[in-house]
Design an enzyme around this catalytic site. Structure first.
Site, PDB file in Angstrom:
ATOM      1  N   LYS A  42      27.469  -9.228  30.692  1.00 29.20           N
ATOM      2  CA  LYS A  42      27.516  -9.655  29.305  1.00 29.20           C
ATOM      3  C   LYS A  42      28.097  -8.246  28.489  1.00 29.20           C
ATOM      4  CE  LYS A  42      25.001 -12.764  30.917  1.00 29.20           C
ATOM      5  NZ  LYS A  42      23.445 -12.825  31.018  1.00 29.20           N
ATOM      6  N   TYR A  92      14.814 -14.265  30.358  1.00 26.79           N
ATOM      7  CA  TYR A  92      15.924 -15.026  30.782  1.00 26.79           C
ATOM      8  C   TYR A  92      15.652 -15.918  31.676  1.00 26.79           C
ATOM      9  CZ  TYR A  92      20.646 -15.738  32.994  1.00 26.79           C
ATOM     10  OH  TYR A  92      21.618 -16.154  33.305  1.00 26.79           O
ATOM     11  N   ARG A 128      30.697  -2.204  52.200  1.00 28.73           N
ATOM     12  CA  ARG A 128      29.412  -2.744  51.884  1.00 28.73           C
ATOM     13  C   ARG A 128      28.652  -1.370  51.334  1.00 28.73           C
ATOM     14  NH1 ARG A 128      26.068  -3.357  55.462  1.00 28.73           N
ATOM     15  NH2 ARG A 128      27.414  -4.595  56.712  1.00 28.73           N
ATOM     16  N   ASP A 147      14.895  -4.856  31.678  1.00 28.40           N
ATOM     17  CA  ASP A 147      16.168  -5.430  31.816  1.00 28.40           C
ATOM     18  C   ASP A 147      16.845  -5.028  30.202  1.00 28.40           C
ATOM     19  OD1 ASP A 147      18.342  -7.081  31.323  1.00 28.40           O
ATOM     20  OD2 ASP A 147      17.212  -8.846  32.185  1.00 28.40           O
TER      21      ASP A 147
HETATM   22  C1  LIG Z   1      22.695 -13.104  32.021  1.00 28.59           C
HETATM   23  C2  LIG Z   1      21.445 -12.363  32.186  1.00 28.59           C
HETATM   24  C3  LIG Z   1      20.732 -11.976  33.401  1.00 28.59           C
HETATM   25  C4  LIG Z   1      21.504 -12.486  34.815  1.00 28.59           C
HETATM   26  O1  LIG Z   1      22.823 -11.880  35.032  1.00 28.59           O
HETATM   27  P1  LIG Z   1      23.963 -12.425  35.718  1.00 28.59           P
HETATM   28  O2  LIG Z   1      25.041 -11.439  35.756  1.00 28.59           O
HETATM   29  O3  LIG Z   1      24.156 -13.909  34.981  1.00 28.59           O
HETATM   30  O4  LIG Z   1      23.450 -12.821  37.397  1.00 28.59           O
HETATM   31  C5  LIG Z   1      19.407 -11.379  33.534  1.00 28.59           C
HETATM   32  N1  LIG Z   1      18.953 -10.976  32.344  1.00 28.59           N
HETATM   33  C6  LIG Z   1      19.686 -11.212  30.906  1.00 28.59           C
HETATM   34  C7  LIG Z   1      18.851 -10.898  29.840  1.00 28.59           C
HETATM   35  C8  LIG Z   1      20.904 -11.819  31.123  1.00 28.59           C
HETATM   36  O5  LIG Z   1      21.050 -12.306  30.021  1.00 28.59           O
END
Ligand SMILES: *Cc1c(COP(=O)(O)O)cnc(C)c1O
Length: 381
Positions: A195, A98, A46, A170
């Site tokens: 992504k 998001y 961890r 982000d």
């Molecule tokens: C998918 C996404 C998230 C969340 O991420 P997860 O891996 O699904 O928890 C946050 N911000 C954006 C812009 C995203 O496309």
């Protein structure tokens, strides 16, 4: 080291015991200690795991940061970042956000006494007017989802410094291939590695990257204390995905450009949202802070009927109807009935999420096949 070399080499050394070129998957929870406290830098997985460490170092290098921290999902990373705050603190956040980020902010952290203001950030001055003595953080997502608005990172960075705030970006949609927020004044870059970074739709993971030692120390403490860490197998898969990030992103951008222009000229298509168009309201900012315009495109259909959007997304073959984005394969989505269904119609329409809006994540297939696919689906209208 240049970007394409970093994707392959940063943070990665041949395995010292065997010489294996690829970072081994250290599938272990614990590590031997010769005597109490006498170990090789790892005590418990961890706290730290060599496969995860290799990925964390690689991410730090790609974002021009010094510290990378991985989490079990993008939301796990967001959870850790918001835990830097205390009850009574306020956050100014992008309004075109998001959906999962909006949910954790409003449905989880508001109960812990943190207040969120959701504002349109296309105009940075407007952001400053929301700052008060309780404001501790600015949270921006650019390009935004699904409207592909562009927020000026450098301007927000200046405002954030002036008021001594933590500025988080982000960077999931752009990736460090297209924009590096830490260079533009951000304090923390957050990713859903699920992504583009992972890139193959086979892992869920998140990350936070920064270049300030004391901020990193607090994040490490939260990462270890709260424990939302990814396993070594997933860390290996993301490392492997990142090795081709620059090549994939290049093709996503090339294909995105052709498709954006195809849609713009199509008689059945209404508005097309893509930051590469000169007519995009923040095209100049996009040109300044991004190296290219990416493969995310949204568009609506002339007449704006929900059934028409459903017809198109139900008739594509290569553009698979699914949530998520950023994989090698093309995906399409219908925000009004999928990702944004929980938002009341009047609310979502104010930001452009109308009934016929379709979002595309343009993959890296051959462009002729992708165009033919959209062409035949639009011909069904
Ligand atoms: C998918 C996404 C998230 C969340 O991420 P997860 O891996 O699904 O928890 C946050 N911000 C954006 C812009 C995203 O496309």
């Amino acid at each position: 080291m240049k970007f394409g070399t970093k994707t392959i080499h940063a943070g990665q050394e041949a395995d010292p015991t065997t010489g294996a070129i690829m970072t081994p998957i250290y599938q272990t929870s614990t590590y031997i200690q010769a005597s109490p406290g006498d170990h090789k830098g790892y005590e418990y997985s961890r706290t730290g795991n060599p496969t995860r460490s290799a990925l964390e170092k690689n991410l730090a290098a790609l974002e021009n940061g010094t510290h990378g921290l991985c989490f079990g999902s993008g939301l796990g990373a967001i959870d850790a970042i918001i835990k830097l705050l205390s009850p009574g603190d306020e956050v100014i956040s992008t309004n075109d956000l998001y959906g999962g980020t909006y949910r954790i902010f409003t449905k989880i952290f508001e109960f812990y006494g943190i207040k969120f203001h959701f504002v349109g950030m296309e105009n940075a001055d407007k952001v400053e007017s929301y700052i008060n003595e309780n404001t501790k953080m600015i949270w921006a997502e650019t390009p935004t989802n699904p409207m592909l608005n562009i927020i000026d990172i450098e301007s927000l960075g200046t405002i954030s410094k002036k008021h001594d705030l933590i500025f988080v970006v982000d960077n999931t949609f752009a990736t460090p291939y297209l924009q590096r927020p830490l260079d533009l004044g951000a304090d923390i870059v957050m990713h859903s590695l699920t992504k583009y970074m992972g890139g193959h739709s086979d892992v869920v993971m998140g990350a936070a990257i920064c270049k300030d030692d004391s901020l990193a120390e607090r994040l490490y403490f939260i990462q270890n204390s709260c424990g939302a860490v990814p396993g070594p197998m997933d860390s290996f898969l993301v490392l492997r995905g990142i090795k081709t990030l620059h090549l994939r992103m290049q093709r996503h951008c090339e294909n995105g450009k052709v498709i954006a222009n195809f849609l713009k000229d199509h008689p059945k298509v209404g508005d097309v949202y893509w930051p590469g168009f000169e007519s995009h309201p923040n095209h100049d900012v996009a040109k300044r802070q991004m190296d290219d315009f990416g493969g995310m495109i949204s568009f609506n259909i002339v007449g704006n009927k929900l059934e028409d959007a459903v017809t198109v997304v139900s008739n594509t073959h290569y553009f698979t109807l699914a949530e998520s984005l950023g994989g090698v394969e093309s995906l399409c989505g219908h925000p009004a009935s999928m990702t944004h269904a929980a938002i009341p119609k009047e609310e979502r329409e104010k930001t452009g999420v109308v009934d016929s809006l379709i979002r595309l994540s343009v993959g890296i297939e051959d462009i002729e096949d992708l165009i033919a696919d959209l062409d035949q689906a639009l011909a069904k209208l």
